[in-house]
Structures are given as structure tokens and as C-alpha cells.
Design an enzyme around this catalytic site. Sequence first.
Site, short mmCIF file in Angstrom:
data_model
loop_
_atom_site.label_atom_id
_atom_site.label_comp_id
_atom_site.label_asym_id
_atom_site.label_seq_id
_atom_site.Cartn_x
_atom_site.Cartn_y
_atom_site.Cartn_z
N HIS A 87 -28.06 -15.68 -6.76
CA HIS A 87 -28.69 -14.85 -5.72
C HIS A 87 -28.72 -13.37 -6.13
CE1 HIS A 87 -28.80 -18.08 -2.62
NE2 HIS A 87 -27.74 -18.51 -3.28
N ASN A 160 -29.51 -20.84 3.50
CA ASN A 160 -30.67 -20.93 2.62
C ASN A 160 -31.91 -21.26 3.43
OD1 ASN A 160 -29.40 -20.42 0.17
ND2 ASN A 160 -29.14 -22.58 -0.36
FE1 HDE Z 1 -23.46 -19.51 -2.54
N1 HDE Z 1 -22.58 -18.04 -3.67
N2 HDE Z 1 -22.20 -20.86 -3.35
N3 HDE Z 1 -24.41 -21.02 -1.57
N4 HDE Z 1 -24.72 -18.19 -1.77
C1 HDE Z 1 -22.92 -16.75 -3.67
O1 HDE Z 1 -21.39 -14.96 -3.53
C2 HDE Z 1 -21.09 -20.59 -4.03
C3 HDE Z 1 -24.08 -22.34 -1.58
C4 HDE Z 1 -25.64 -18.42 -0.80
O2 HDE Z 1 -27.30 -12.30 -0.31
C5 HDE Z 1 -21.94 -15.90 -4.43
O3 HDE Z 1 -21.55 -12.76 -3.01
C6 HDE Z 1 -20.36 -21.80 -4.30
C7 HDE Z 1 -24.76 -23.05 -0.54
C8 HDE Z 1 -26.35 -17.21 -0.51
O4 HDE Z 1 -25.35 -11.67 -1.11
C9 HDE Z 1 -20.88 -16.89 -4.88
C10 HDE Z 1 -21.09 -22.81 -3.76
C11 HDE Z 1 -25.51 -22.11 0.11
C12 HDE Z 1 -25.80 -16.24 -1.34
C13 HDE Z 1 -21.41 -18.19 -4.33
C14 HDE Z 1 -22.24 -22.22 -3.15
C15 HDE Z 1 -25.29 -20.85 -0.55
C16 HDE Z 1 -24.78 -16.88 -2.11
C17 HDE Z 1 -22.55 -15.05 -5.49
C18 HDE Z 1 -20.79 -24.28 -3.79
C19 HDE Z 1 -26.46 -22.31 1.28
C20 HDE Z 1 -26.25 -14.80 -1.48
C21 HDE Z 1 -22.54 -13.63 -4.97
C22 HDE Z 1 -19.56 -24.63 -3.20
C23 HDE Z 1 -25.82 -22.73 2.48
C24 HDE Z 1 -25.58 -13.91 -0.49
C25 HDE Z 1 -21.81 -13.70 -3.75
C26 HDE Z 1 -26.11 -12.51 -0.64
C27 HDE Z 1 -23.97 -16.22 -3.02
C28 HDE Z 1 -20.73 -19.34 -4.44
C29 HDE Z 1 -23.24 -23.00 -2.53
C30 HDE Z 1 -25.95 -19.66 -0.12
C31 HDE Z 1 -20.61 -16.94 -6.36
C32 HDE Z 1 -19.06 -21.89 -5.06
C33 HDE Z 1 -24.60 -24.53 -0.20
C34 HDE Z 1 -27.49 -17.04 0.50
O5 HDE Z 1 -19.63 -16.62 -4.30
#
Ligand code: HDE
Length: 704
Positions: A87, A160
Site C-alpha cells: 500500500h 479494502n
Molecule cells: Fe495490510 N498491511 N496486512 N491488509 N493493509 C499494511 O501497514 C498486513 C490485509 C491494508 O493506507 C501495512 O502501515 C498483514 C488485509 C491497508 O496506510 C502492514 C496482513 C487487508 C493498508 C500490513 C495484511 C489489508 C495496509 C503496511 C495479513 C484488508 C494501508 C504499511 C495478515 C482488510 C493502510 C502499514 C494505509 C497496510 C500488514 C492483510 C488492508 C505491513 C500482515 C486482509 C488498506 O502492516
Amino acid sequence: MKKTSDLKLPTAKKISEGTGNGGEFHQFSGRTHPELTTQQGQPISDDENSLKLSNTSRPGPVLLEDFVLREKINHFDHERIPERIVHARGAAAHGYFELTDSLEKVSKARVLSKVGEKVPVFVRFSTVAGNAGSSDLARDVRGFAVKLYTQEGNWDLVGNNIPVFFIQDAIKFPDLIHAAKQEPDRGFPQAQTAHDTFWDFVSLTPESTHMLMWIMSDRAIPRSFKNMEGFGVHTFRLINAAGDTTFVKFHWRPKFGLQSVIWDEALKISGGDPDYHRRDLWNSINDGKLPEWELAVQLFDEDFVNKFEFDVLDATKLIPEEQIPLRVIGRMVLDRNPTNYFSETEQVAFMTQNVVPGIDFTNDPLLQGRNFSYLDTQLSRLGSSNFAQLPINTPKCPMMNFQRDGHMQFQTPPGRVSYSPSSLEPNTARENPDTGFTSAKEHIEGDKLRVRPELFADHFSQARQFFFSQTETEQNHIVSAFIFELSKVETKDVRVRMLGQLANVDMGIAKRVADGLGMPGKIEKVATTVPARTDLPESPALSILKKAKTSLEGKVIGCLIADGTDAATVVGLGKAAKKAGADLKIIAPKIGGAVAKDGSVIDADFQLAGGPSVLFDCIFLALSADGASTLSTEAAAVAFVHDAFSHLKVIGATSEAQPLLDKAGVVTDKGVVIGKNGLAAERFLNQAAIGRIWEREPSVRTVY
Ligand code: HDE
């Protein structure tokens, strides 16, 4: 701001006299500016020249003692922070959330029970795989992260624009992302899944199949952020004052309706305006066309959980709206652009673990993993455990605790007591068992094991349900997207395996994709323990087109003009468009505009080469006979019209524009409106409100 060429640069003589040029700038502009200082507040006399051992004719060495120079360069050298691992590419806006229907019976959260209270929000939209500088129009799931600054602390709904996810367990997330991002040896391709490592991984990970259907659909190429739905994805819990819990799924539904672009259009927008979504968000807010969503919930209890065909804790599954209807409880409006992109959009730290009393997690293994990940990632990205003190992350309610010190501590807590319990000071903060956050009471027993629940093993049923819930056009697009993506996969075995997974969804889909790839022959299904169910009913709510709105609101009309254009037609079109809530943009061969038939000058918003028709929802050719004939030999004009036609857009034209329509291969259908100046404009607008002419598609590209 004055152009550099307008400024009188100081001469060496002046420097030696110690005048600097700040004074000259002031005099030149005739305005009084605040004084430029260093970070330490020392006034700066000269911001153009470093301190040198010098004489008036030759520069000598720059002196180390020049703290003004060193501080400025040092700060510049450290301007970048690590971009988000996923993201990274995003845009955001401020706004508010207002509750319209109280959930008091099921949640004690003030934000969900106090009708009418406006809660400030900051919302960041993003693509997942691309780096910070990549194109907005990549085929990808979009992040839809909402930070609600409630009176009981920050609640982050980090969702999302697609309601399901690729994987079921957080332990696979690094693998998924490594496979999707640019390949590590070559550093490309970025911002796309159309390459070997992604398809290698997903073809070996059948749980991703449902999500693959969604990202191959037009949901993954939205027309704008304001035309997207948002989903919390996981099942969460609500807790009421009595401690009873209810399961909940969160949905954001766009006021402007769901809309997407065509894949060929997405490819071309990436060249024409890689900032297309970001710019649209910015302009919409500046122009007062405020993006707005309804917040809706699906509420359910243990009984439903026990009888539902799938596990509600499996993030690769959704609950069809037809099974648990959506209840609208509030609305969110984005009404203010950020003041500074870095300070706000880049430094905002969303965290799934940010919930407030009355909202709680479930044991969804993906959500549990996320609750660890988001706090952890902020430390490497923002560099200090004090990141909550950055203004964009600070709660807008009272905040008090005994966390102290650390890098970049901005607070100056008074007093001797920084611990609890304490007796030395009367007013130190104390925990509150009545109002404080409490977790849902849940009885759990079991063995410590690395396993997944049985119901998680059905990977194909909902993928199939999704596909067959789409209109024929949407199904065709999914098939074409698979063909496009897999055609970029060099390793044939990966393509073959993916066809075998698609065959598990439906042999018909697999055969269509194989046909488009030119891979005839028998398709072997990949072995699976749970075959796709064929008895799930269609869910019309999963289709974009089945719930499309007929409206011009928020749309942008591109009007092509040239010398000799009838000015009244353009003015009339502009007025009518505005009345319908649309925006008219003028495209002319020269940015200075065109000389109309009556001698007046019509100003342009775009020069033809910089304003391709992919940037507009529909086009109107306001051309004179001479204008049309000149533009018929102009490749950019022919492409403007040809692309609009092949992207199924409504085209309006004055009868004099016919030569250009002919040159661009436009064949008249219900989406091509030709007529006398003003009349054509009126009929064109009525037709344009319906959106694209889907029936035209088979005549402009192969449907497999
Ligand atoms: Fe994320 N995800 N994600 N994700 N995600 C990040 O956090 C992570 C997942 C989502 O505009 C990171 O600050 C793991 C699902 C959005 O700043 C990080 C897993 C969904 C955003 C991270 C998921 C998301 C992130 C990277 C699996 C939809 C952007 C930077 C367990 C429900 C937020 C940050 C923004 C961002 C980890 C799966 C949505 C690395 C480990 C499912 C919208 O922490």
C-alpha cells in the site's frame, strides 16, 4: 511566485559587501515575507550562496563552519522515510462520519450509538503492490483505510475495496507479497500481478482463487476512489453495555455508485495520467463534489455462524447480502484535502488493533496476525515509538498514560509520578473498569496446534458463485483479464497449473481462458479435497453492473474543439453538464484555446496530446467542417475518438465532425449521437448518463 528569470541574481561584489539577496527579493516582489530562519531560529541572510573562502573573481573552498548550508543539506538528505511495504502508493482526505441509525442495542461504542454526532475521519486509499511512484491504474485491490477520531479513542477500519482476501492465515502474507511485488533478481515488473512469481504462488495456493476472481474483475480497475465500495473484510464483534456480543461485517457504499474503467483504458491512463485517481480525489473535493459513502453493517449471531456454509472467520469468504442484508447506519463525507502530503498521507499510521470500547476482534487468523503487524511496521516506517504524537495520528480525545521518553518525545509531562499505582500526586490517571476497553468474554479450549479449521478447505465454491453472479459483460472481462495476465507468464507449467485451478471453479471458464491463451488440449484439474459447490444461488449484489446508477453526477465530459467551433454549442453543453452535476473539460489543438466561428476565443483545459479521451467519461466533438478536416490528419485526434469508441463511451458530435468519426472507425450505434450543434449536445447528455455501451464490445474486441 516570481520566475527565476525575473530575479536579479546578486553579483559577487554584492556578496562581498554582505548584502545577500533576501532584501532584493523583498523589494522585487513588493511584498513583505516572513523572515527565513534555520531550524534553530537563526535568521538567514543569504539563501543563495554557501560560505566560501573567496574573493570577488574566483570561488574558493566552501567552509565547514557554514551551519546554514550543512543544516539545509542534512535535512534534505533525510527527507525520505521507508515507503510502506504494501500500500505504498496512496492518496488521502479529511472528512467526517455521522451516525444516522443507532446500534446502541448491540454496541456500547459511542461512535455507533450516538446519532448525529460528527466524528472527524482521515481516509487513505491505495494500491497494494506498486511502489510509491507507480501508476494509480494498476490492476490491484485498493486499500480503503479509515481512521475515525472518536471521543473514546481512534478506531481504524483498515479495509479494502474487495470483501475477501488472498490468504487465510497471516503466516502466508510475506510470501504473497514477495510473489506479487517486483521480482527480486530483476526489480520488475512493478505494480502488477502479471508476472511469473505471482501466478506461480497463487496457482499453488488454491485458497486465493476466490480473490483472484475479484482482482481479475473490473473491481480492480476502479474509475475513481469515490466510485469504490469499501469492506472491513474480517468478521468483527460488537459488545453492548450488558456484555452481550454480536458479529459484524462493515461495508462502505459509494454515493456516486460503483464504476470501473475498461482494461485497455487503464493501460492508457497509466501513460496519460498516472495520478488519475489521486487527481480526481483532489479535484472532487476542491470542486465541492464531495466523495461520500454510507456505512452499512451485516449483523449476525452464533446461530447464523453455525448454519452458514462457510466459516465466518475465514477471510477468503464473504456473507452474501442476500443472506444477511445490509443495514445502513451512517454516512462518511470527505470534504478537505490534506494540507501537506507527507505530514498527513505519508505519516498516517493505520492499525487494525485501534478499536474502541464496544468493538472487538474475532479469532480470524488473518486479523490476529494483522493486529501484530501494523504496530510493528510503524516503528520501522516512522522510526519512533512516539509516532502517535504526530498530529495526524494523535487522538482528538483526552489522552493520558505513563509511557515516557523515547525518540522524538514531543510531550513534556510534569510531576514526579510516571507509574501506577501511586500516592504522591492526587490527579494521576487511573484505569476505569466501567468505561475502559474490555474484550468479549469467550470460552476457548483446545490443543496447541498448527492447523486450519475444516470449513476453511472449500476454496472454489464462492469463487464460482462470484463468477456466475456477474453479467455476461463482466464475466467476459474476468476471462480476458486471466488471459492478459497469464499471457505475461513465461513459464508454461505455471499457466497449465492455473488452468487446472480454474477448472476446479468451472471447466467452462478454464476452457475459455485456455482458448484465449492458445493452449488447446485437455485441462487436468489440480487435485482438491473439496470440489466447488454448484448449488449456491447467484448474488446480484456482487455485480457492479447490476446495481449501476444512471447519472452524470461526478462524471467528466471531454469536449474537443478547434478553430471555427460554434461557441454557443460549447457554452450550452457546459451549462447543461453543470446542471447534471458533471464537469466539462475543453480539449483543443493548442492550450491557448481556439478561435470560435464568431471570433471569440474558447479557452482550453488540455492540449490535444495531453488530454487523451481515456481521461473522460464521454466525449463531444464540437467541430466545424474545417476543424474536422484538419483534425482528421492529426493522430492524437483520431486516437481520441477511436479510443472513446473502443472504450464503449458515448460520443456526441456535430454533423460537421463526420470526417473525423469516419477516420476513427466509429460505427453509429445508440451511443453515437450526431446532430446539429446544440441539439446534438442535449441528446448526447441524456445518452451519456447511462454510461458505457456494453453491447458495442463484441464489435471492438474479441470475446473469448
Ligand atoms: Fe495490510 N498491511 N496486512 N491488509 N493493509 C499494511 O501497514 C498486513 C490485509 C491494508 O493506507 C501495512 O502501515 C498483514 C488485509 C491497508 O496506510 C502492514 C496482513 C487487508 C493498508 C500490513 C495484511 C489489508 C495496509 C503496511 C495479513 C484488508 C494501508 C504499511 C495478515 C482488510 C493502510 C502499514 C494505509 C497496510 C500488514 C492483510 C488492508 C505491513 C500482515 C486482509 C488498506 O502492516
